[in-house]
Design an enzyme around this catalytic site. Structure first.
Site, PDB file in Angstrom:
ATOM      1  N   CYS A  59       0.829  -1.212   0.000  1.00 57.06           N
ATOM      2  CA  CYS A  59       0.000   0.000   0.000  1.00 57.06           C
ATOM      3  C   CYS A  59       0.860   1.257   0.000  1.00 57.06           C
ATOM      4  O   CYS A  59       0.561   2.232  -0.704  1.00 57.06           O
ATOM      5  CB  CYS A  59      -0.929   0.009   1.209  1.00 57.06           C
ATOM      6  SG  CYS A  59      -2.106  -1.359   1.253  1.00 57.06           S
ATOM      7  N   ARG A 136      -7.778  -4.803  -3.254  1.00 60.41           N
ATOM      8  CA  ARG A 136      -7.261  -3.606  -3.938  1.00 60.41           C
ATOM      9  C   ARG A 136      -8.211  -3.265  -5.088  1.00 60.41           C
ATOM     10  O   ARG A 136      -7.929  -3.517  -6.254  1.00 60.41           O
ATOM     11  CB  ARG A 136      -5.844  -3.860  -4.447  1.00 60.41           C
ATOM     12  CG  ARG A 136      -4.850  -4.082  -3.342  1.00 60.41           C
ATOM     13  CD  ARG A 136      -3.406  -4.166  -3.853  1.00 60.41           C
ATOM     14  NE  ARG A 136      -2.564  -4.614  -2.758  1.00 60.41           N
ATOM     15  CZ  ARG A 136      -2.134  -3.839  -1.767  1.00 60.41           C
ATOM     16  NH1 ARG A 136      -2.459  -2.558  -1.754  1.00 60.41           N
ATOM     17  NH2 ARG A 136      -1.383  -4.331  -0.811  1.00 60.41           N
TER      18      ARG A 136
END
Length: 219
Positions: A59, A136
């Protein structure tokens, strides 16, 4: 955060994810840049992207890349909006850690979603999920609030910011005129027409009727 709009959305009470052509649910939430009413972004393209958790390696790499590419998205009239189920204090601490460690400021808002209401309404989580980890997910939303593309990656695999930019440019290209973009298309490259739909049109188009490339303008 206000869940009233989300709870009125049928998707909130189902296991379905948002699909291409769906109108996105509105929400009001706290972000790293103040309170956001999502519908206030109408008139812009929007890229809403979920990340599994703050302070995680993949991330962090994505957010650094998105921050560096933010001017390119802005030039395309596209607002970037991040989201995870982490709290606002966690988001703020993570953003500051990225700035201190890597010298990169995150210029777009990150939405907090500790109740998982937004993640569930958008299909990032199943309504029965106990885990707070979101996939995601990326939702590319047009200026009218309609989903034009959806991508999903597992928590273990990072997304390509270059591909997200290319996808946005392709979506904007086909929104401007009735054309198609071929594999790997980049701005300035030839586009394609939809294939012929009648016998006469096929005969007129010739052997390559099923892959008609738009002629480039001369001069």
């Amino acid at each position: 955060m206000s869940d009233q709009t989300l709870e009125s959305c049928p998707l909130y009470h189902s296991r379905a994810i948002l699909q291409i052509g769906d109108a996105v649910p509105d929400f009001v939430a706290r972000t790293t840049q103040g309170e956001l009413t999502f519908s206030s972004l109408r008139g812009h393209w929007i890229m809403l992207f979920a990340h599994p958790a703050d302070f995680t390696p993949v991330c962090t790499s994505e957010f650094i890349a998105l921050a560096r590419a933010a001017p390119q998205f802005q030039a395309l009239n596209c607002a970037l909006v991040g989201l995870s189920v982490d709290s606002l204090p966690s988001h703020l601490a993570w953003v500051e850690a990225i700035r201190e460690r890597f010298g990169v400021s995150i210029p777009f808002p990150i939405v907090e979603d500790p109740s998982m209401s937004i993640a569930r309404a958008y299909g990032m989580l199943d309504t029965t999920a106990q885990s707070s980890v979101t996939v995601r997910a990326v939702y590319v939303i047009d200026p009218e609030g309609i989903v034009q593309a959806v991508t999903w990656y597992p928590p273990t695999v990072g997304r390509s910011v270059k591909e997200l930019l290319r996808l946005l440019k392709a979506l904007q290209q086909v929104a401007q005129e009735d054309v198609l973009t071929p594999e790997g298309w980049q701005p300035g490259e030839p586009v394609m027409y939809p294939a012929a739909q009648t016998q006469d049109a096929v005969a007129e188009a010739g052997p390559a009727w099923f892959m008609p490339v738009k002629p480039e303008k001369k001069g």
